[in-house]
Design an enzyme around this catalytic site. Sequence first.
Site, mmCIF file in Angstrom:
data_model
loop_
_atom_site.group_PDB
_atom_site.id
_atom_site.type_symbol
_atom_site.label_atom_id
_atom_site.label_comp_id
_atom_site.label_asym_id
_atom_site.label_seq_id
_atom_site.Cartn_x
_atom_site.Cartn_y
_atom_site.Cartn_z
ATOM 1 N N SER A 30 0.596 16.137 1.790
ATOM 2 C CA SER A 30 -0.489 15.596 2.612
ATOM 3 C C SER A 30 -0.958 14.248 2.085
ATOM 4 C CB SER A 30 -1.694 16.540 2.629
ATOM 5 O OG SER A 30 -1.400 17.712 3.341
ATOM 6 N N GLU A 68 -8.711 20.569 -9.874
ATOM 7 C CA GLU A 68 -9.111 19.167 -9.790
ATOM 8 C C GLU A 68 -9.857 18.700 -11.031
ATOM 9 O OE1 GLU A 68 -9.686 21.573 -7.580
ATOM 10 O OE2 GLU A 68 -8.410 21.045 -5.863
ATOM 11 N N PHE A 73 -12.304 17.393 -2.542
ATOM 12 C CA PHE A 73 -12.066 17.969 -3.864
ATOM 13 C C PHE A 73 -11.858 16.890 -4.927
ATOM 14 C CE2 PHE A 73 -10.100 20.981 -0.730
ATOM 15 C CZ PHE A 73 -11.189 21.827 -0.678
ATOM 16 N N ASP A 93 -9.789 22.008 9.853
ATOM 17 C CA ASP A 93 -10.157 22.869 8.730
ATOM 18 C C ASP A 93 -11.658 23.073 8.557
ATOM 19 O OD1 ASP A 93 -7.712 23.853 7.836
ATOM 20 O OD2 ASP A 93 -7.245 22.016 6.758
ATOM 21 N N ARG A 128 -6.841 10.766 7.183
ATOM 22 C CA ARG A 128 -5.602 11.383 7.637
ATOM 23 C C ARG A 128 -5.102 10.743 8.944
ATOM 24 N NH1 ARG A 128 -4.321 16.436 5.895
ATOM 25 N NH2 ARG A 128 -2.511 17.325 6.928
HETATM 26 C C1 TPP Z 1 -10.615 23.462 -4.482
HETATM 27 C C2 TPP Z 1 -9.512 23.356 -3.494
HETATM 28 N N1 TPP Z 1 -8.491 22.523 -3.746
HETATM 29 C C3 TPP Z 1 -7.492 22.383 -2.848
HETATM 30 C C4 TPP Z 1 -7.495 23.074 -1.672
HETATM 31 C C5 TPP Z 1 -6.385 22.888 -0.628
HETATM 32 N N2 TPP Z 1 -5.577 24.096 -0.519
HETATM 33 C C6 TPP Z 1 -5.777 25.012 0.443
HETATM 34 S S1 TPP Z 1 -4.749 26.333 0.314
HETATM 35 C C7 TPP Z 1 -4.002 25.694 -1.048
HETATM 36 C C8 TPP Z 1 -2.905 26.451 -1.720
HETATM 37 C C9 TPP Z 1 -3.337 27.841 -2.083
HETATM 38 O O1 TPP Z 1 -2.300 28.558 -2.660
HETATM 39 P P1 TPP Z 1 -2.496 30.122 -2.860
HETATM 40 O O2 TPP Z 1 -3.791 30.375 -3.536
HETATM 41 O O3 TPP Z 1 -1.293 30.637 -3.556
HETATM 42 O O4 TPP Z 1 -2.641 30.662 -1.402
HETATM 43 P P2 TPP Z 1 -1.552 31.363 -0.464
HETATM 44 O O5 TPP Z 1 -0.221 31.154 -1.073
HETATM 45 O O6 TPP Z 1 -1.916 32.787 -0.436
HETATM 46 O O7 TPP Z 1 -1.704 30.698 0.857
HETATM 47 C C10 TPP Z 1 -4.548 24.450 -1.365
HETATM 48 C C11 TPP Z 1 -4.123 23.611 -2.494
HETATM 49 C C12 TPP Z 1 -8.591 23.919 -1.443
HETATM 50 N N3 TPP Z 1 -8.713 24.626 -0.314
HETATM 51 N N4 TPP Z 1 -9.560 24.051 -2.376
#
Ligand code: TPP
Lengths: 305, 305, 317, 317
Positions: free
Chosen positions: C41, C62, C87, C121, C171
């Site tokens: 992204s 972060e 973030f 989102d 974006r």
């Molecule tokens: C603090 C924060 N940083 C970044 C994000 C962006 N983000 C949303 S989902 C995700 C990945 C999550 O991975 P995981 O916890 O393994 O979830 P799953 O595989 O179950 O979708 C990220 C980086 C966020 N929502 N919150």
Amino acid sequence: MRRTRDPAELARIARLIRAHIVRMVGIDQKGHLGGSCSAADIVTALYFYQLRFDAARPDWPGRGRFLLSKGHSALAQYACLAECGFFPKRELLKVKTLGALLQGHPEVDRTPGIEANTGSLGQGISMACGMAAGLRLDARDSRVYCIVGDGETCEGQVWEASHAASFYELDNLLVFLDHNGLMTNGKLTDRYNTGPYPEKWRAFGWHVLEIDGHDPGAIVGALDTAAGLKGRPTMVVAHTVKGKGVSFAEHRPEFHNGTLNRAQYQQALRELGADPDAPFDETPLCALPEFALPGGAAATTGGAA
Amino acid sequence: MRRTRDPAELARIARLIRAHIVRMVGIDQKGHLGGSCSAADIVTALYFYQLRFDAARPDWPGRGRFLLSKGHSALAQYACLAECGFFPKRELLKVKTLGALLQGHPEVDRTPGIEANTGSLGQGISMACGMAAGLRLDARDSRVYCIVGDGETCEGQVWEASHAASFYELDNLLVFLDHNGLMTNGKLTDRYNTGPYPEKWRAFGWHVLEIDGHDPGAIVGALDTAAGLKGRPTMVVAHTVKGKGVSFAEHRPEFHNGTLNRAQYQQALRELGADPDAPFDETPLCALPEFALPGGAAATTGGAA
Amino acid sequence: MSPTLATARIQNPREVYGRTLVELGRADPRVVVLEGDLGKSTMTCYFEETFPERFFEMGIGEANMTSFAAGLALTGKIPFTNSFAVFAAGRAYDQIRMGVCVPKLNVKIVGSSAGLSDFGDGSSHQTVDDVAIMRVLPHMTVLVPADAIEVRKMVYAAVAHPGPVYIRITRNDLPDVTREHEPFVIGRPGLIRDGSDVVIFAMGQMVSEAVRAADALAAEGSGARVVNVSTLKPVDEAALIALARGFRGIVTAEEHSLIGGLASVVTWAFRNEHIPVRCVGIEDRWGQSAHSYAELQQEYGLTAGHVAAQARAVLND
Amino acid sequence: MSPTLATARIQNPREVYGRTLVELGRADPRVVVLEGDLGKSTMTCYFEETFPERFFEMGIGEANMTSFAAGLALTGKIPFTNSFAVFAAGRAYDQIRMGVCVPKLNVKIVGSSAGLSDFGDGSSHQTVDDVAIMRVLPHMTVLVPADAIEVRKMVYAAVAHPGPVYIRITRNDLPDVTREHEPFVIGRPGLIRDGSDVVIFAMGQMVSEAVRAADALAAEGSGARVVNVSTLKPVDEAALIALARGFRGIVTAEEHSLIGGLASVVTWAFRNEHIPVRCVGIEDRWGQSAHSYAELQQEYGLTAGHVAAQARAVLND
Ligand SMILES: Cc1ncc(C[n+]2csc(CCOP(=O)(O)OP(=O)(O)O)c2C)c(N)n1
Ligand SMILES: Cc1ncc(C[n+]2csc(CCOP(=O)(O)OP(=O)(O)O)c2C)c(N)n1
Ligand SMILES: [Mg+2]
Ligand SMILES: [Mg+2]
């Protein structure tokens, strides 16, 4: 609402939930397909087996609490809430539109049945701990259920919460780790390993169970076992597959927050036993005779907490 | 500067360092006595045995790096830096005054020999990881040394850093846990338990050693051992006593950031073998014949990295 | 002097950001990139492909990413930290403040999918506040590009500037409104389109809306000067005042809370100037989900129409 | 109308805060207290002694403390989170923003040892920015008491107000400048001392400095009205404007960065009022160690003398 612990029935409901997830992702729009599908069996078991609630009174104080720390998987929870009658099913089709009841991530003040605002990863598990502590202060027997992502365990706050839960001996807290091995951008073991999980939570003073997160029997079993584990919180490390149920999305990080074209959309629904051309069925499961409680008993009966 | 691995000599220097800590805390003013004293033996061993540096060129790229993640124990580091000749010893007496070289917490842009700004707990260990990664990118053999507090392990960022260090296999990173059992307001085991530490860091993929953090021989031994440990970072869990060396302050949370009255001040100095009435000796150890390198050899020799 | 947006090239700022990082990675071996699991992204994926050894996946952490970057900066690197703006800036606020800004370390923080641009989102992924919280930090430089042309120049400028820099990247695709050949200088406001009745100070995405507003105003006989305020810190107050001299009013336009962003910058700079001012921005509300960015622009009052309306109002003040 | 500071009672705001929490704990069983290992500084130690079961030591984990408090609020409690202001507000910024402020949860955040009052510990423990970052949050209420009398009333008001509240508390002793019998109302500026030439809007510790400045100005024949702006959000702009009507100039005075605090509030409120304004505050610099608070007041230009000088200047504008 009537509860079921029948694995086949729970699996059938989970397929339905996944079909809703696909519908909510829609065509040519971004949507969190992968993580919603990996958590779908757990969320289904929570609503249709475990959780004590009253859909007509979402804020009933005696309810069990369930919140997604991995808030981006809200679609799975929205689908269950709709099927349980918290709001009309057609709200599912309006998800993420302006003014919608159902936002991109869970919002407690917008959506009946949602317990907290999550979406900034790492925070939800701390909130779950606070809820568990609050319920205990009020001497309530309600339990708190939470799902964290494996990628989410990168966030130090998950470990802060893990210290808090163990120090305060929050045995009314049960957390599932949705261990699908993927974060947004690839495999955890390749890109940023945060395992091994059972060892970590054991060292942090938790009870740890390990299950297949797509086996409804195992999920129900873990819920039953955990109910008897005292003195500490319980972590259920659930081995899952990201995108589970949609063949071309399984194990594929592209579908974390991916886009389905029309053909993919239709294929996904078909694989889930849904007819993409059929009109949307607005009747929730809770309105079906086999899910209504016999004799009009209060919807709050059944469920462990 | 000459190095010593003689435990008795290191212990003697550490007493001198502690006396400086007491002088910097002063009379009727707040000062971080407890945590500075608990870390004093480790900090002393780093400067007088291990660390490669050139006090005349504090930014010499070939130096080893040492930073206190528990920045509130800066007094211990300031004392060693002064005795190693990074700045005139009389700066110690001006600590925390307006415009002083020596601030309440370490500041990299103010104080020669300080490597980073710390004081907000949890950040320093992440910085240490970043330094270790940066040095490796430059193919330098310099190592990074860091001290974290046991209370500091409440901060999730410590665990984020622990993931990063293990994932990036930062074997040029050595961290000491100053395990004195106390945080600001009491005993960790009573107020907010974050142990057991060895299990946790092992689960996080680190080499773990455990020593008596007041035994110079053990500290030197751990430094030597760690130099040979490859593929992962090393955590040395050092059992220490908060306030060590000042009898009435040992194990006492009141002296975390406490105040000494005149009698306590004098007693503390006497217990540390210093005469409270003697004029302040401005000659640093590095200027003494036994610490100067024979034949004017570069100050950068000696030390492991 | 007047760009016609109708025919302007459209580019994606984060795409250009990702490509520029690669250029800079080639030009300067000190450039290293840290990512918070959003590389596809933020578009740091290009840098990762090209310079895997100088790319650090930091997972979803972060805080650690930011302090780790501080450590890299302390060994002479020029680290860029990357995540969604919400973030990158907000989750790591204390780490940026204490570890990076107090000692003025050479860390560049890039907030991607900023503002309301992650429209689907909702509130948790939208930033109404990032400019405000980055602006209050002493030693910080805060940059908000108006288009992809400026993104590229800003990334170069950030590398050339010793010290912390925050860059806010949307974006959305954006039309080119700045000119390729004009240099970008930190702190200097850019004249985008001239006019002589009202001056519109605009930031980021709102610069192109302001140009559209100016077109509409011109058709009505009012001349609007459009100024791109792409450095939100440090602010050249004298330059802003000079740009408004002789004008009958000021309009500010930003896709950010009216608290702490461009409206604050301008009302502060003009505090003793006694010229009417009206502000377009987000009125102390959180974001929310929508089907498209355009819907949110409408909902939050961030279109050319809203800018033009405030311009008309200020001319009647 | 004019308090004489020379004879005013001196109280310690955090001491009064700690005692008030106990009063409220007695009055309202929903009140719970969370602490980030600084209970003997924030004075939550009194609450801990009295209501151990409603006191949560959260260790040195401000992020978790804040989200844990959100969870408690979601079960109907009224949680107070406590740490030094720098950590209570800044270290937990995202947790306050996303978990507390977006859903408007009933969490009270108390930032102790705020401003430069932790004079010895230096930049890492001093807050120049907390009001700015709390103010940009939609749904947040931001309170800065001028003395211990106001602290007590504010804690009561915070419990009575549904939704997030930030209270900034200094480590310093302060003379009573407000009146015990006057009610505190969120949003209402308080007239402390009257005069008719210049109006001084002051915040927190600077209210007593402003009163001293007004004494000095009175001796010179200039009348200064001193207004205590102790609610920094929400701001009653009309009330501020009314309080300055007919005056020749405005001075603002705050122990906070000039970016994002009281100076921002006032210059924004008066953006179309055309009355000269001068601001006393911290000029975009970090804190540092000193032997005493008074030294820092001098160094950062935060004394009655500085306020009086700006008042004289604005009267000559
Ligand atoms: C603090 C924060 N940083 C970044 C994000 C962006 N983000 C949303 S989902 C995700 C990945 C999550 O991975 P995981 O916890 O393994 O979830 P799953 O595989 O179950 O979708 C990220 C980086 C966020 N929502 N919150
Ligand atoms: C983020 C943050 N929160 C709170 C503090 C205030 N504080 C300074 S030292 C300390 C206790 C530290 O305990 P520990 O890490 O065990 O240090 P030690 O016992 O070695 O002094 C606290 C809470 C801080 N410096 N940083
Ligand atoms: Mg995952
Ligand atoms: Mg300790």
